[in-house]
Structure formats: structure tokens, C-alpha cells
Design an enzyme around this catalytic site. Structure first.
Site, PDB file in Angstrom:
ATOM      1  N   ALA A   1       5.213   6.297  -0.018  1.00 51.30           N
ATOM      2  CA  ALA A   1       5.650   6.913   1.242  1.00 51.30           C
ATOM      3  C   ALA A   1       5.013   6.263   2.471  1.00 51.30           C
ATOM      4  CB  ALA A   1       5.339   8.414   1.221  1.00 51.30           C
ATOM      5  N   HIS A   2       3.724   5.860   2.334  1.00 52.02           N
ATOM      6  CA  HIS A   2       3.020   5.452   3.559  1.00 52.02           C
ATOM      7  C   HIS A   2       3.387   4.068   4.074  1.00 52.02           C
ATOM      8  CE1 HIS A   2      -0.309   2.658   2.274  1.00 52.02           C
ATOM      9  NE2 HIS A   2      -0.088   3.206   1.087  1.00 52.02           N
TER      10      HIS A   2
ATOM     11  N   CYS B   1     -12.011 -10.522   1.979  1.00 56.73           N
ATOM     12  CA  CYS B   1     -13.461 -10.415   1.820  1.00 56.73           C
ATOM     13  C   CYS B   1     -13.762  -9.906   0.421  1.00 56.73           C
ATOM     14  CB  CYS B   1     -14.046  -9.445   2.823  1.00 56.73           C
ATOM     15  SG  CYS B   1     -14.260 -10.141   4.442  1.00 56.73           S
TER      16      CYS B   1
ATOM     17  N   ALA C   1       2.066   4.041  -4.947  1.00 61.98           N
ATOM     18  CA  ALA C   1       2.688   2.952  -5.704  1.00 61.98           C
ATOM     19  C   ALA C   1       1.718   2.299  -6.680  1.00 61.98           C
ATOM     20  CB  ALA C   1       3.260   1.909  -4.755  1.00 61.98           C
TER      21      ALA C   1
END
Ligand SMILES: *Cc1c(COP(=O)(O)O)cnc(C)c1O
Length: 408
Positions: A205-206, A331, A76
Site C-alpha cells: 500500500a505505501h 551504506c 510486500a
């Protein structure tokens, strides 16, 4: 079933690959390894057929009308870059104004910043405490120079579900293109490109139980037909919009993941909503001065983002290290910066630092939720016992009248 530690509750960062997805992918690494662009033999044809099948599934998944609307990418981040830079280059002569929100993913925000350095003007719409964009603000921000509105479907930190239907109706009426980064919402909340009047949709997808490193941009091809300017030069794959050999196993997995998500959405979302509410009430029912960040009504089912007053963020993360979650501190190289999303929502630095994002997913169990709720309550109570500020709060000291935040 025994709980596996650390308990994974960071499904907004990534999701595990569903075993059914993995199974669908495996043959495409070893037996069916052809290049989908090879036209002269069956290895190529087999790969191409698998890619085309995934393309059809994904088209249906977002409510599109032609598989040609899908442009596969590496994820993305690339889809967001291609959508925004591709439109800017395509319509740059028509106008130079882009509208987005202050709480978009960095893939959108940093792309917009680069375009600003190239002479584009960008409006970053504010969001209030709710973490929601007001469609009326979109309407007011549109000028005759506006070429694109980019507003995400669901926010990745606070899970807020943006009113994309209303925003799309406005952009449609004004003749401005509408891009949505739909990564966090796809398969989690109902969505389709027609009812939202969307012209470009970024997917990954992930975040939906598929593999990492594959995504897509859905690009409207009729009314209007969008001719994006490619950002990657090469073999002219994907209708000239994105060159590069296709990640066939990844694409097969992406298609399978979409098929499963579409089928299981109604049941999965009600299960996750129930678990999320169990976690929320378990925490808020036992701990005072605990605040949910962002609207609880307009929110994806699996997300809970909570700030714990009188608790230090780092100490909190250490205390619950048996749970894999994200905190509201990012961070950066030198310092611990509070989340820009929470900041944009008006959450103070202290509460932003003490915020935790719980991301429940397909494989989260009820036992895990019960365990996490109990653990959080116990640890927060323990940490607060050590806090002089909490003691003062309990004694009724008006902390707002103390000038203590400056010394922090
Ligand atoms: C994860 C995420 C991205 C980036 O997707 P990748 O496929 O990891 O590049 C973009 N937008 C949102 C909202 C995300 O959650």
C-alpha cells in the site's frame, strides 16, 4: 505555492498517504474497531464488510476474478516471502529450480538465497545496460525442474518496466508458475493478471499513497489453483494462507488507495511523464557526461536515475540536501557499496556512486521540478570545477588510458 523543504523526490522509497485515503481509514481506528474475524457481533461484521470491500477493489485492481484470491499481509516483503517460500514448499517434490533476475528487490533475492541453502537451485538472469530481462533468457533457463519464475513488474531503483506479458506467455506455455513483485508498477503502469499470465502478485500500500505495514499477495485460484503453504502458523485466517488478525484500517486505506490509483492512472501517468522528461532534459540539456541508467522507453513515468561523471556521490548528496532523494550507494555496515542493481547493469563503481534516483509522485509540483533541475545543474557544475579529472577531460586527455580507477 511556496515550496516545502526538503523537496520530497523519493516516491520509489515510499509515498505520502493521500488525504482521501486517510479520511477513509480514520473511522476504523476509533468507532469501527472490531476484529474482522469476530463472527458474533456487529463490531466484527462491520470490520469484515470493510475488509471484503477492499478485497473486491484490489481484485479488480489487478484484473482478478474472485476476492478470495487476495491474501492480506504486512507488506510486500511478506508477500514476496510467502509467494516464493509458499510455492517452494508446495511444489518442492515436483522440482527444485527457481528463476529470477539479478535486479529483484532484496525481499525476493534474499528469500531465494535462503532456499538455495535448503537445496533449491536458483538462476539469476542478467540484465544489460537497459535494466530489462530478455524473455528469451527466461525461456532458455526453464528446465523440467523449474517450479517458479519471479520477475518484478517495475524495478524500484531504475524504474525499468519488465516485459511481463512476454515472460508470462512463456511460463504459461511451459506450465511454470509466474510470480511478479508488482509493487512499483501498480497504479503507475497498466497491468492485469490475465494479459500477463501471472499466477502470484505482490503488492504494497505505501508505494501507492496508502499506509505502511499493509500489503497483499494475489494468488490464482483457478487454472491453476495454487495451494500455497502458509509461512505463519496461527488462526488460519486468509484461507489458511496467512494467519494473524487483519489490519482493518490499513486494509481500508489500501483499498481506497487502489481505487484512486486505478481511476487516476491515465492522467497521473501522463503528468508524471511530462514532469520527469522536464527534469531529465533540464539536467541533460545543461550538463554533459550525465547518463540515465536503464531504458528510458521501458520505464515507469515518475522515475529518473542519473549518474553524474566527475562528481563524487557523497559530495553530490550533500550539495543537494534540500532535495530528499536516494543515491546509488548503499551504506552497508562497514563500507559504501555501489548499488547491486546498477552493478548488474554494468554501471562502473564510480558512476554507480554518483547516481541519484529521483522519484516523482502524485504530489510533486512543476515548481519543485524546475527548482530541482536548476539546483542539480548549478551544484554539479560547481563540484566539477573542483575536479582535476574533469579538467583533464576538458583538455581532451583520454581518461580511459589512465590507470586511475585502481587507486580509488
Ligand atoms: C518497497 C518494495 C518492497 C517491500 O515492500 P514493503 O511493503 O515495504 O515490505 C518489495 N518490492 C519492491 C519492488 C519494493 O519497491
Amino acid at each position: 505555492m511556496a515550496i516545502k523543504f526538503p523537496i520530497y523526490m523519493d516516491n520509489n522509497a515510499t509515498t505520502p498517504v493521500d488525504p482521501r485515503v486517510l479520511e477513509a481509514m480514520l473511522p476504523y481506528f476509533s468507532e469501527k474497531y472490531g476484529n474482522a474475524a469476530s463472527r458474533s457481533h456487529s463490531y466484527g461484521w462491520t470490520a469484515e464488510a470493510a475488509v471484503e470491500s477492499a478485497r473486491e477493489t484490489l481484485t479488480k485492481f489487478v484484473g482478478g476474478s474472485s476476492p478470495k484470491e487476495i491474501v492480506f499481509t504486512s507488506g510486500a516483503t511478506e508477500a514476496d516471502n510467502l509467494a516464493i517460500k509458499g510455492v517452494a514448499e508446495y511444489l518442492g517434490s515436483k522440482g527444485n529450480h527457481i528463476i529470477t533476475s539479478a535486479i529483484e528487490h532484496k525481499a525476493v533475492l534474499d528469500t531465494c538465497k535462503r532456499l538455495q541453502r535448503q537445496g533449491f537451485e536458483v538462476t539469476y538472469l542478467p540484465v544489460g545496460k537497459s535494466g530489462l530481462v530478455d524473455p528469451d533468457d527466461v525461456r532458455k533457463a526453464i528446465t523440467d525442474k523449474t517450479i517458479l519464475v519471479s520477475i518484478m513488474l517495475v524495478n524500484n531503483e531504475v524504474g525499468t518496466w519488465q516485459p511481463v506479458d512476454e515472460i508470462g506467455a512463456i511460463t504459461h506455455e511451459k506450465g511454470v508458475l509466474f510470480h511478479t513483485d508488482a509493487v512499483q508498477g501498480l497504479g503507475k503502469v497498466p497491468f492485469d493478471v490475465e494479459s500477463s499470465h501471472v499466477d502470484l502478485v505482490s503488492m504494497s500500500a505505501h508505494k501507492m499513497y496508502g499506509p505502511k505495514g499493509v500489503g497483499a499477495l494475489w494468488v490464482r485460484r483457478a487454472k491453476p489453483r495454487i495451494r500455497l503453504v502458509a509461512q505463519m502458523d496461527g488462526g488460519g485466517h486468509e484461507h489458511g494462507m496467512r494467519s494473524g488478525t487483519l489490519n482493518v484500517p490499513g486494509i481500508v486505506g489500501f483499498g481506497k488507495a487502489a481505487e484512486l490509483s486505478a481511476k487516476e492512472l491515465p492522467e497521473e501517468s501522463s503528468r508524471l511523464l511530462r514532469l520527469r522528461e522536464k527534469l531529465r532534459t533540464g539536467i541533460q540539456g545543461s550538463l554533459e557526461e550525465t547518463f540515465v541508467n536503464g531504458s528510458i522507453e521501458r520505464r515507469m513515468p515518475g522515475n529518473l536515475n542519473v549518474s553524474f561523471a566527475f562528481v563524487e556521490g557523497e559530495a553530490m548528496m550533500m550539495a543537494i540536501k534540500d532535495v530528499a532523494v536516494s543515491s546509488g550507494s548503499a551504506c552497508t555496515s562497514a563500507s559504501l557499496e555501489p548499488s547491486y542493481v546498477l552493478k548488474a547493469m554494468g554501471v562502473g563503481d564510480e558512476l554507480a556512486h554518483s547516481s541519484i534516483r529521483f522519484g516523482l509522485g502524485r504530489f510533486t509540483t512543476e515548481e519543485e521540478v524546475d527548482y530541482v533541475a536548476r539546483l542539480v545543474v548549478e551544484k554539479v557544475k560547481g563540484l566539477r570545477e573542483l575536479s582535476p579529472l574533469y579538467e583533464m577531460f576538458k583538455e581532451g586527455v583520454d581518461l580511459k588510458s589512465l590507470q586511475w580507477s585502481a587507486e580509488h
